[in-house]
Enzyme design. Sequence first.
Site, short mmCIF file in Angstrom:
data_model
loop_
_atom_site.label_atom_id
_atom_site.label_comp_id
_atom_site.label_asym_id
_atom_site.label_seq_id
_atom_site.Cartn_x
_atom_site.Cartn_y
_atom_site.Cartn_z
N ALA A 63 -54.13 58.75 22.69
CA ALA A 63 -53.20 57.86 21.98
C ALA A 63 -53.77 56.45 21.88
O ALA A 63 -54.50 56.00 22.77
CB ALA A 63 -51.85 57.82 22.67
N GLY A 108 -54.87 61.97 25.88
CA GLY A 108 -54.38 62.97 24.94
C GLY A 108 -55.49 63.71 24.22
O GLY A 108 -55.27 64.78 23.65
N GLU A 111 -56.06 66.40 26.69
CA GLU A 111 -54.89 67.28 26.73
C GLU A 111 -54.86 68.27 25.57
O GLU A 111 -54.42 69.41 25.73
CB GLU A 111 -53.61 66.45 26.74
CG GLU A 111 -53.35 65.78 28.09
CD GLU A 111 -52.11 64.92 28.09
OE1 GLU A 111 -51.17 65.23 28.82
OE2 GLU A 111 -52.09 63.92 27.33
N GLU A 131 -54.48 57.91 32.27
CA GLU A 131 -53.21 57.25 31.94
C GLU A 131 -52.67 56.37 33.06
O GLU A 131 -52.11 55.30 32.81
CB GLU A 131 -52.16 58.32 31.56
CG GLU A 131 -52.35 58.91 30.17
CD GLU A 131 -53.31 60.07 30.13
OE1 GLU A 131 -53.36 60.75 29.09
OE2 GLU A 131 -54.02 60.30 31.14
#
Length: 257
Positions: A63, A108, A111, A131
């Site tokens: 992100a 992400g 992920e 994160e």
Amino acid sequence: MTAIIEKIVGNTAVLTMNNPPANTWTAESLIQLKQTVTALNNNKDIYALVITGEGEKFFSAGADLKLFADGDKGNAASMAKYFGEAFEALSGFRGVSIAAINGYAMGGGLEVALACDIRIAEEQAVMALPEATVGLLPCAGGTQNLTALVGEGWAKRMILCGERVDATKALSLGLVEEVVAKGGALDAAMTLAEKVAKQSPSSVTVCKTLIQAGRFMPRTQALPLERELFVGLFDTQDQAEGVNAFLEKRPAKWTNS
């Protein structure tokens, strides 16, 4: 600019994350990913999905942190929802999904690879879930999927300590299944996808369901389900085609039905 470029090669869909310079995720691209996977699930001619990043440096950096700079909880909730829905849709893809990790896979970006069935990394790739370094957490399956792959100890090292791993280390941990030379991930993923096309797509779907059921279902339930789904395959055309093709010494012609 198209955030996700889709290309069909034989029975494989190739999805390329395309948001330079780091192929970061946006609400729009996450929604597009979910819609694309849903459409592929409904396309009987697609047996495998390969996802990779545009360019040579980044698979995906996750992100864009500018999205969370204002501390807006409503925005955070919306983005978490988009991430969760997109990556859960990818994890639930009825065929085989392969991540061709061609560079940095961060947050992400890792992920989305964790949501795939198989991961192939180029030798220069670096993977991390950083994160907590910026006061957040991996909310798109990272805490669960990473732990399932590498175990609790290394999941804690990567998430709680912010430790990055290179491709060689990722291979030794079971985070990726193969390491290839720089520039070779997509070709390796496509070669693997071609092997998938030789399998009965009906069988692949139920086999994947059973393998992933082990994440939450006790063996006392999974083993009877295994037998039940085996018998259920005899309702498919692919079952008869597969057995008869073998007996007749010819390649099977799958219909995914």
